[in-house]
Write a protein that holds these residues in place. Structure first.
Motif, PDB file in Angstrom:
ATOM      1  N   VAL A 118       0.879  -1.181   0.000  1.00  4.20           N
ATOM      2  CA  VAL A 118       0.000   0.000   0.000  1.00  4.20           C
ATOM      3  C   VAL A 118       0.910   1.222   0.000  1.00  4.20           C
ATOM      4  CG1 VAL A 118      -1.786   1.288   1.217  1.00  4.20           C
ATOM      5  CG2 VAL A 118      -1.805  -1.222   1.284  1.00  4.20           C
ATOM      6  N   PRO A 119       1.030   1.922  -1.124  1.00  2.00           N
ATOM      7  CA  PRO A 119       1.969   3.052  -1.204  1.00  2.00           C
ATOM      8  C   PRO A 119       1.688   4.149  -0.174  1.00  2.00           C
ATOM      9  CG  PRO A 119       1.254   2.402  -3.385  1.00  2.00           C
ATOM     10  CD  PRO A 119       0.389   1.653  -2.416  1.00  2.00           C
ATOM     11  N   GLY A 120       0.408   4.435   0.093  1.00 10.54           N
ATOM     12  CA  GLY A 120       0.072   5.462   1.071  1.00 10.54           C
ATOM     13  C   GLY A 120       0.803   6.765   0.793  1.00 10.54           C
ATOM     14  N   TRP A 121       1.411   7.335   1.831  1.00  8.79           N
ATOM     15  CA  TRP A 121       2.079   8.631   1.705  1.00  8.79           C
ATOM     16  C   TRP A 121       3.295   8.603   0.788  1.00  8.79           C
ATOM     17  CZ3 TRP A 121       7.143   9.362   3.265  1.00  8.79           C
ATOM     18  CH2 TRP A 121       7.706   8.360   4.077  1.00  8.79           C
ATOM     19  N   ARG A 122       3.877   7.415   0.585  1.00  8.26           N
ATOM     20  CA  ARG A 122       5.074   7.352  -0.261  1.00  8.26           C
ATOM     21  C   ARG A 122       4.750   7.604  -1.741  1.00  8.26           C
ATOM     22  NH1 ARG A 122       9.767   6.331   1.942  1.00  8.26           N
ATOM     23  NH2 ARG A 122       9.898   5.404   4.016  1.00  8.26           N
ATOM     24  N   TRP A 123       3.495   7.492  -2.106  1.00  7.63           N
ATOM     25  CA  TRP A 123       3.094   7.832  -3.473  1.00  7.63           C
ATOM     26  C   TRP A 123       3.231   9.343  -3.695  1.00  7.63           C
ATOM     27  CZ3 TRP A 123      -1.804  10.048  -5.391  1.00  7.63           C
ATOM     28  CH2 TRP A 123      -1.902   9.992  -6.795  1.00  7.63           C
TER      29      TRP A 123
END
Length: 744
Positions: free
Chosen positions: A426-431
């Motif tokens: 789940v990429p979350g904030w790293r996207w």
């Protein structure tokens, strides 16, 4: 007339444009551009300063280093001198006409002092002036209009705190710098700078370098194997003992390992990766440093972006967004443009709940993007910093990232090996914030009990490594932790250490001069090299700002500290001189002379020019040239061919010039000179043109012009007066002279 004073010219112009109902009128006052609008009865005039327009100094009588003892500066009179004559003149002229003044400088200690400095100049010509203050954190229409609708009072306590810093830094810096420089015999441009914040910071860098030098590497060995699955996939596994300190032990294990491995266990789990907190100054500099920006450059660019209304005020300790900012509206600003994909994704959330850092203040919010910038509006570096701020802002509202982790254990002849894998699921904030993201570490699909082929086994011999040097971002974090400097000054301190030739490179490496100064201070005046004293003064200045103690009390205490320090220094004057001069001499040694084996040193001729000379002179006259300008830094890198230290030349305001090995550099220069001579000789050997038409650049029409002017041959052209010929033919003088030089 209502006079509004901003900290910089660009800020004054932007604020005026925001508040003006119609087009601004630009008026020049005493050589300074001002901006005005409104009727004669209700005129508003905006003027920008240039930061501090006055400075603190000692009277001229104290300027002679040889005649005035350093200690006398502790209690010397301090005067105020103008540094921006035109701006001061404009303020005086406008002040006589004004009825009201609004201070609109940056809202922090320095900004308050800058505003008060301007106000005092105005009050000297118009004591009846009414004045107020406006606070804003971004130069955007919303912030500026709200600020001018809710003006407040000037915080004279905050200005006093800024003023006390100036006085303390002047007195400490000037007196100690003069004393140490005289002791070392380093005057003029070569003086040795000492400062209340600068010296403890330099001591941190030197101390880390000493730790590295004292470090004794310890050998160890790592054991790994490469495995292959039934599907032909290969990967590496490590022995469960990460480091073997005994070579016999690892060799014994290696001998017993066969060619078959079994998967003994597989553990899969999920790891939550929390989003980052908002940017304050320290976190911003650290992040900018990780993508290649020096601390000073990052702050310079951030300041420019702030002045142009693209980001909020970049000098802040705050890591918690205030409730006064409408976060949804702020994100909606980016629904168009290069970040629209990210903004729209965030706006799908029902509730926008940002992360919160540990520090919360009320002066300024964390650094956030204040308006949408187009890539065409910014240069490459500005865009990188702006994008960093935008992406960090988005990341603070995003969901956590999720990693799937795998811990696999393997059995090879009763020896346990391991391999760990991780995959971002789940990429979350790293996207949103892709900087320095760890890469996926993928393992093949494995099941407990699987048998794998051992392709090979490998033992690697390694050594423990010394502690790393400080990068700029890391050093600024440590300075913050120790109370050295402020958010507004830490990057400037590092820049000063570079310009004084105390450090070079990044990570930061001290020169021998830095060693000499720090060691002398630590031995004979340890207070100035430790953070405790300057941290206490920082706390006291905060108390001035809060109105808890008067400025004079802190200034008096700081002078008493300095008096005690000078008692230590003066009691050890000869030892300090000897210590400094011995250390400084080491910083001039380039290597050993290949002719007589004496030291090669950076020297100066009687006329003042620099060169690398041999200590064996006059018996040995070996010498190498050096560039005329800049400070010479002797690095620890050694030329393999000549055993000479590489050198770097530092010129203020320019990138360091890595000159390298001076012998190699000289030989390369000689080679270039020889090639140039050969080229010139070849050019001279070219056949001389026989007719005018043979000369490159002269065509039919030009030849006719020359013939009409009486130039019929090559010799005629060669002997003609180019200026007179140009008048007759309309051929440029420069072109005629070029042809003449080619003929010669």
């Amino acid at each position: 007339m209502h006079l509004i004073i901003a900290e910089k010219h660009i800020a004054a112009k932007r604020i005026a444009n925001i508040l003006a109902p119609k087009k601004l009128k630009q008026v020049r006052v005493s050589g300074v551009d001002t901006y005005e609008f409104g009727s004669e009865e209700d005129k508003k005039i905006f003027i920008g300063l240039s930061g501090h327009i006055v400075k603190l100094d000692f009277p001229k009588a104290y300027n002679n280093w040889q005649k005035v003892e350093s200690k006398e500066l502790i209690d010397a009179e301090i005067i105020t001198a103008s540094t921006q004559v035109k701006i001061v003149s404009a303020l005086k002229k406008l002040g006589k006409q004004a009825t009201q003044v609004t201070i609109a400088t940056d809202y922090d200690r320095e900004g308050e002092l800058i505003g008060v400095e301007a106000l005092e100049i105005l009050k000297n010509v118009n004591s009846e002036l009414k004045f107020d203050r406006v606070h804003y954190s971004a130069i955007t229409p919303k912030e500026i209009e709200e600020a001018f609708s809710n003006s407040t009072k000037i915080d004279f306590n905050l200005a006093d705190a800024g003023h006390s810093r100036q006085v303390i830094d002047l007195v400490w810096g000037a007196s100690l710098t003069r004393y140490i420089s005289l002791a070392a015999g380093r005057l003029g441009n070569m003086f040795l700078s000492v400062g209340r914040v600068q010296s403890p910071t330099l001591a941190l860098i030197v101390e880390r370098e000493k730790e590295r030098e004292a470090f004794v590497p310890k050998p160890y060995w790592e054991l790994s194997a490469n495995l292959e699955t039934a599907k032909g996939e290969t990967f590496q596994v490590e022995h469960k003992t990460s480091r073997f300190w005994n070579k016999e032990e690892v060799d014994e294990i290696l001998q017993k390992l066969g060619d078959l491995a079994t998967v003994s266990s597989i553990t899969t789990s999920t790891k939550t990766d929390k989003p980052p907190t908002p940017f304050n100054t320290t976190e911003f500099i650290s992040a900018a440093s990780s993508i290649g920006f020096t601390a000073a450059n990052a702050m310079r660019i951030a300041e420019s972006l702030y002045m142009n209304g693209f980001i909020s005020y970049p000098r802040t300790d705050n890591t918690v967004y205030p409730e006064s900012i409408d976060m949804r509206t702020q994100i909606e600003v980016f629904s168009k443009g290069p970040f629209k994909e990210y903004a729209k994704k965030l706006l799908e959330q029902k509730e926008l709940k940002p992360t919160r850092g540990k520090k919360e203040t009320t002066d300024h919010p964390p650094i956030y993007p204040a308006s949408l910038a187009k890539k065409s509006e910014l240069n490459e570096q500005e865009w990188k910093v702006y994008e960093l701020v935008v992406r960090r802002f988005f990341a603070t509202f995003a969901e956590p990232a999720q990693w799937q982790t795998i811990k696999a254990r393997f059995d090879i002849d009763s020896e346990e090996f391991k391999a760990n894998g991780a995959r971002l699921v789940v990429p979350g904030w790293r996207w949103y914030y892709h900087y320095n993201a760890p890469e996926d570490r993928l393992l093949p699909e494995l099941q407990e009990g699987d048998e794998l082929k051992v392709l090979n086994k490998e033992v690697q011999a390694k050594e423990t490594q010394p502690p790393g040097r400080y990068g700029q971002g890391r050093l600024i974090r440590i300075m913050e932790e120790l109370g050295l400097g402020t958010k507004a000054t830490r990057h400037e301190i590092i820049s000063k250490l570079y310009s004084r030739a105390y450090i070079h490179g990044n990570p930061l490496q001290p020169t021998k001069t830095a060693y000499a100064v720090v060691e002398a201070l630590e031995k004979f005046a340890p207070t100035i090299s430790k953070h405790d004293m300057t941290s206490k003064l920082e706390v006291d200045m905060d108390r001035i700002a809060e109105g808890e103690i008067p400025e004079e009390e802190v200034l008096s205490e700081s002078r008493e500290m300095l008096e005690l320090m000078f008692n230590d220094l003066e009691g050890n004057k000869e030892d300090i001189t000897e210590s400094l001069r011995a250390g400084l001499r080491e910083d001039k040694i380039i290597g050993v002379c290949s002719k007589c084996k004496s030291n090669l040193m950076v020297m100066r001729s009687r006329k003042g020019s620099r060169f690398i000379g041999c200590e064996g002179y006059p018996d040995c006259n070996f010498a190498l040239p050096l560039p005329r300008g800049g400070k010479v830094i002797v690095t620890d890198k050694i030329c393999e061919d000549h055993d000479l230290y590489h050198i770097t030349i530092i010129n203020s305001g320019k990138r360091p010039w890595k000159l390298g090995c001076p012998q190699c550099n000289f030989e390369e220069w000689q080679k270039t000179q020889e090639e140039e001579k050969q080229k010139q000789g070849t050019d001279k050997d070219k056949e001389r043109p026989k007719t005018i038409n043979d000369i490159s650049g002269i065509g039919k029409v030009t030849a006719e012009k020359l013939t009409d002017a009486g130039i019929c041959s090559v010799d005629d052209l060669c002997t003609a007066d180019a200026i007179e010929l140009a008048k007759v033919t309309s051929i440029p003088v420069k072109k005629l002279k070029k042809w003449q030089s080619e003929i010669d």
